[in-house]
Design an enzyme around this catalytic site. Sequence first.
Site, PDB file in Angstrom:
ATOM      1  CB  THR A  49      -0.913   0.024   1.245  1.00 13.91           C
ATOM      2  OG1 THR A  49      -0.119   0.359   2.404  1.00 13.91           O
ATOM      3  CG2 THR A  49      -1.580  -1.326   1.479  1.00 13.91           C
ATOM      4  CB  CYS A  50       0.212   4.850  -0.146  1.00 13.69           C
ATOM      5  SG  CYS A  50      -1.028   5.096   1.134  1.00 13.69           S
ATOM      6  CG  ASN A  51       0.723   4.985   4.718  1.00 13.96           C
ATOM      7  OD1 ASN A  51       1.490   5.877   4.370  1.00 13.96           O
ATOM      8  ND2 ASN A  51      -0.541   5.209   5.013  1.00 13.96           N
ATOM      9  CD  GLN A 116      -9.473   4.356   4.444  1.00 11.22           C
ATOM     10  OE1 GLN A 116      -9.436   4.174   5.662  1.00 11.22           O
ATOM     11  NE2 GLN A 116      -9.284   5.538   3.904  1.00 11.22           N
ATOM     12  N   GLY A 189      -7.111   9.751 -10.191  1.00 15.57           N
ATOM     13  CA  GLY A 189      -7.324   8.382  -9.743  1.00 15.57           C
ATOM     14  C   GLY A 189      -8.786   8.179  -9.392  1.00 15.57           C
ATOM     15  CB  ALA A 190     -11.425   6.429 -10.113  1.00 10.85           C
ATOM     16  CD  GLU A 192     -10.907   1.102   0.249  1.00  4.81           C
ATOM     17  OE1 GLU A 192     -11.464   0.982   1.350  1.00  4.81           O
ATOM     18  OE2 GLU A 192     -10.110   0.256  -0.218  1.00  4.81           O
ATOM     19  CB  ILE A 194      -9.617   8.929  -5.427  1.00  2.83           C
ATOM     20  CG1 ILE A 194      -8.132   9.278  -5.592  1.00  2.83           C
ATOM     21  CG2 ILE A 194     -10.477   9.899  -6.226  1.00  2.83           C
ATOM     22  CD1 ILE A 194      -7.763  10.690  -5.172  1.00  2.83           C
TER      23      ILE A 194
END
EC number: 1.2.1.70
Length: 418
Positions: A49-51, A116, A189-190, A192, A194
């Site tokens: 993920t981003c983190n 999330q 982006g589209a 979760e 966003i």
Amino acid sequence: MTLLALGINHKTAPVSLRERVSFSPDKLDQALDSLLAQPMVQGGVVLSTCNRTELYLSVEERDDLQEALIRWLCDYHNLNEDDLRNSLYWHQDNDAVSHLMRVASGLDSLVLGEPQILGQVKKAFADSQKGHMKASELERMFQKSFSVAKRVRTETDIGASAVSVAFAACTLARQIFESLSTVTVLLVGAGETIELVARHLREHKVQKMIIANRTRERAQILADEVGAEVIALSDIDERLREADIIISSTASPLPIIGKGMVERALKSRRNQPMLLVDIAVPRDVEPEVGKLANAYLYSVDDLQSIISHNLAQRKAAAVEAETIVAQETSEFMAWLRAQSASETIREYRSQAEHVRDELTAKALAALEQGGDAQAIMQDLAWKLTNRLIHAPTKSLQQAARDGDNERLNILRDSLGLE
């Protein structure tokens, strides 16, 4: 068999390293195939993920296990091992189980208790099942973590307030712009995150939303929900000048918004300020954009200060959640140990049945040849007894020779001797 969790996250590594270690969705199958090709790996799940980027593995224990896995990760991403070692964490068995439960419950997230991550963990697990999940213990660990995360959200107030990276991005926008009712927001982006941003913005009555995405169909579904306009990624350069706020979160391996693009937009806006919030890893916006006058660029890491203000109300709930995780980890490890015992029991029973069948077959053959039935049965009973007690007898004798009274007592107990 050993369960492992290893990786980096927002607490151990900056975004510049996290984006280099991330696994893009289109190459995930290839990565999992490469990982499972390692001789010590029995099953694996990749969470990216981003983190965080984490590997959850079922492996065969060996002396060079840690070195071999770090080497694979570095070779796959073309990294220097020293760069990774300083940021890498490594959890084994009990600690690996506890870590996954904490991650799935949102206890290890940038935003404490954010929901999330559970969906992201479930997706990582689902992706691994496409031919990559080969260890039942690993599968059971993930299924257990999902139920623990549900229990945490049900039994505590960890999710009582809507706090997330998306919420933090919107909070930042509202801090800089007194009212969102007069601004235009470009969402890139589209996915979760966003989607959550768009819903937050709609609640705060933003004047106009534009959604730029690679696939129009997905973006249109979100646009219909929040009342936004949809454009292609290729249209961003032309439309960027309209946006007061840009919030971007895609899975693109390369930046989508460059310094030159923002310079042109600012010139068209007569240097009216722009807020850019880049919550993607790898980054969607070139870092050099932050050096431009009137362009205010924030990354995922910059959101930490905003998010920290929202933690107080969740700390008490987190203590309760940690208690649940500790309890559930203990129960899972007890199950895991029982599974190990079950395998030993199956092997022992199979061995005993093999001896029984072998000796019974010999006895039946002797009877068919007209041998004395009583003598044959006595011989069968004698041989069966000797074969079955041979190994326990040797263990008892060895324990006695070693003066190991504790082992003697365990053996006596296991043999049902008083």
